[in-house]
Scaffold this active site. Sequence first.
Site, PDB file in Angstrom:
ATOM      1  N   LYS A 256     -11.763   0.239  -1.665  1.00 26.83           N
ATOM      2  CA  LYS A 256     -10.818   0.935  -2.552  1.00 26.83           C
ATOM      3  C   LYS A 256     -11.398   0.940  -3.982  1.00 26.83           C
ATOM      4  O   LYS A 256     -12.270   1.748  -4.246  1.00 26.83           O
ATOM      5  CB  LYS A 256      -9.449   0.311  -2.404  1.00 26.83           C
ATOM      6  CG  LYS A 256      -9.051   0.332  -0.899  1.00 26.83           C
ATOM      7  CD  LYS A 256      -7.647   0.194  -0.613  1.00 26.83           C
ATOM      8  CE  LYS A 256      -7.359  -0.048   0.875  1.00 26.83           C
ATOM      9  NZ  LYS A 256      -7.764   1.012   1.797  1.00 26.83           N
TER      10      LYS A 256
ATOM     11  N   SER B 254       0.802  -1.229   0.000  1.00 28.04           N
ATOM     12  CA  SER B 254       0.000   0.000   0.000  1.00 28.04           C
ATOM     13  C   SER B 254       0.826   1.266   0.000  1.00 28.04           C
ATOM     14  O   SER B 254       0.394   2.282  -0.532  1.00 28.04           O
ATOM     15  CB  SER B 254      -0.948   0.002   1.195  1.00 28.04           C
ATOM     16  OG  SER B 254      -0.240  -0.189   2.394  1.00 28.04           O
TER      17      SER B 254
ATOM     18  N   HIS C 218      -5.305  -3.498  -2.664  1.00 26.62           N
ATOM     19  CA  HIS C 218      -4.986  -2.525  -3.720  1.00 26.62           C
ATOM     20  C   HIS C 218      -4.842  -3.154  -5.106  1.00 26.62           C
ATOM     21  O   HIS C 218      -4.453  -2.468  -6.049  1.00 26.62           O
ATOM     22  CB  HIS C 218      -3.694  -1.779  -3.357  1.00 26.62           C
ATOM     23  CG  HIS C 218      -3.814  -1.039  -2.072  1.00 26.62           C
ATOM     24  ND1 HIS C 218      -4.350   0.225  -1.980  1.00 26.62           N
ATOM     25  CD2 HIS C 218      -3.506  -1.405  -0.801  1.00 26.62           C
ATOM     26  CE1 HIS C 218      -4.355   0.607  -0.719  1.00 26.62           C
ATOM     27  NE2 HIS C 218      -3.846  -0.361   0.020  1.00 26.62           N
TER      28      HIS C 218
HETATM   29  C1  PLP Z   1      -3.231  -3.719   2.266  1.00 22.93           C
HETATM   30  C2  PLP Z   1      -4.433  -3.311   3.052  1.00 22.93           C
HETATM   31  N1  PLP Z   1      -5.146  -4.249   3.684  1.00 22.93           N
HETATM   32  C3  PLP Z   1      -6.231  -3.947   4.391  1.00 22.93           C
HETATM   33  C4  PLP Z   1      -6.658  -2.646   4.508  1.00 22.93           C
HETATM   34  C5  PLP Z   1      -7.846  -2.369   5.358  1.00 22.93           C
HETATM   35  O1  PLP Z   1      -8.997  -2.308   4.583  1.00 22.93           O
HETATM   36  P1  PLP Z   1     -10.259  -1.496   5.088  1.00 22.93           P
HETATM   37  O2  PLP Z   1      -9.992  -0.065   4.809  1.00 22.93           O
HETATM   38  O3  PLP Z   1     -11.392  -2.061   4.305  1.00 22.93           O
HETATM   39  O4  PLP Z   1     -10.378  -1.765   6.553  1.00 22.93           O
HETATM   40  C6  PLP Z   1      -5.954  -1.625   3.857  1.00 22.93           C
HETATM   41  C7  PLP Z   1      -6.335  -0.218   3.877  1.00 22.93           C
HETATM   42  O5  PLP Z   1      -7.023   0.386   4.506  1.00 22.93           O
HETATM   43  C8  PLP Z   1      -4.808  -1.966   3.115  1.00 22.93           C
HETATM   44  O6  PLP Z   1      -4.093  -1.021   2.508  1.00 22.93           O
END
Ligand code: PLP
Length: 390
Positions: free
Chosen positions: A240, A182, A210
């Site tokens: 996303k 990310s 992502h």
């Molecule tokens: C790689 C990754 N996994 C999980 C999440 C968490 O997802 P959520 O925003 O739906 O809680 C994020 C970002 O927020 C992320 O960048």
Amino acid sequence: MKSLDDYCQGKLDDMETRKLRRTLIDTYRYAPAKARRNGKEMISFSCNDYLSLSHHPDVIQAAQEAATRYGVGSGASRLVTGNTPLYSELEQKIANFKGTDDAIVFGSGYLTNLGAIPCLVGKDDLVIADELCHACLYAGAQLSRSTFTTFHHNDLDELEDLLKIKRPNHRKCMVLVDGVYSMDGDRAPIKGISLLAKKYDAWLLVDDAHGLGVVAEGKGSTYVEGYQMPVPLQMGTLSKAIGGYGGYLCASQPVIDFIRTRARSFIYTTGLPPATLAAAIVSLDLIANDKELVARPIRHAKLFTDALRLPEPESCIVPVILGAAETSLEAGEALEKKGFIVTPIRPPTVAEGTSRLRVTFTAEHEEADILRLAEAVRPFLPEKPINQFS
Ligand SMILES: Cc1ncc(COP(=O)(O)O)c(C=O)c1O
């Protein structure tokens, strides 16, 4: 209470001195890739709404109709009365799209990893994670109370060494990686990792928050060279590219059935608002049927990296590594004055000395704006590139 207030104020003062305090800014995202801040119209290069589906008229209409039909809240945990029929439609759609038996939708991506990992491994087991994997994978591993270790980012040799040495001491083992990282925008070598996981009987979980909707014609990082890799646990988010909220895990039938009856962050929390589920269903259809749409974010990222002679992007996230936290803050402020939102990323989210601008590209950015942004970023580029992975 004085001791409590003193503790928090001391922490805040320290962060302020080190330029690490985070603050919230009201941001009115009124249109795809556009936002108003302090009364000023800006172009946002910091949203993860990669396909701008949060503003798509069909997605909005579906959400509005679901709110009218089912109400704005789900009323209870899914296992009580919160399981609207929209859930099974969405879960089947995600599973079909990812080519798995079934899928389970959680309240968020974070909750998915907090729930799924401790369901599958416990204190006698081993979890091996890429050091740069997302905070919620770390959190899920910690909750599981498994023996936890990391390998250097994308280092397959080190992963194999750890599997060879440590795996025999544990009954079960999980390997955790992001599909697309990310804060770095690079991708995990899923093919190699999945082969290693198979060889050492380790359960691979790929967090593709992502990747879905952006890489491999939108199918995500577990598709490599046109084929689905053998990844038994494919996790992602609806927040996303899908443009809404929620998280999911795709897997075989026994895995999903087990998690539905066991994951604490699934059982002890309220179901998602019906409007969110209806929106995700329409978004997934758009992703599955519009190849031109899903190709655009990476094409836009490439326009930017080409203009600045940065490495070719592997996703629609481009890190511009500036080094000191202060420099990244200055760059962010200068860009804001020119009408661009590009949020600086500092420790502890990234390693000391690798503060950066994290630039994200979406389907709806205009090419002229991308080139203007590149010119605005150019003066901040360090003379010699800084290695973000050292
Ligand atoms: C790689 C990754 N996994 C999980 C999440 C968490 O997802 P959520 O925003 O739906 O809680 C994020 C970002 O927020 C992320 O960048």
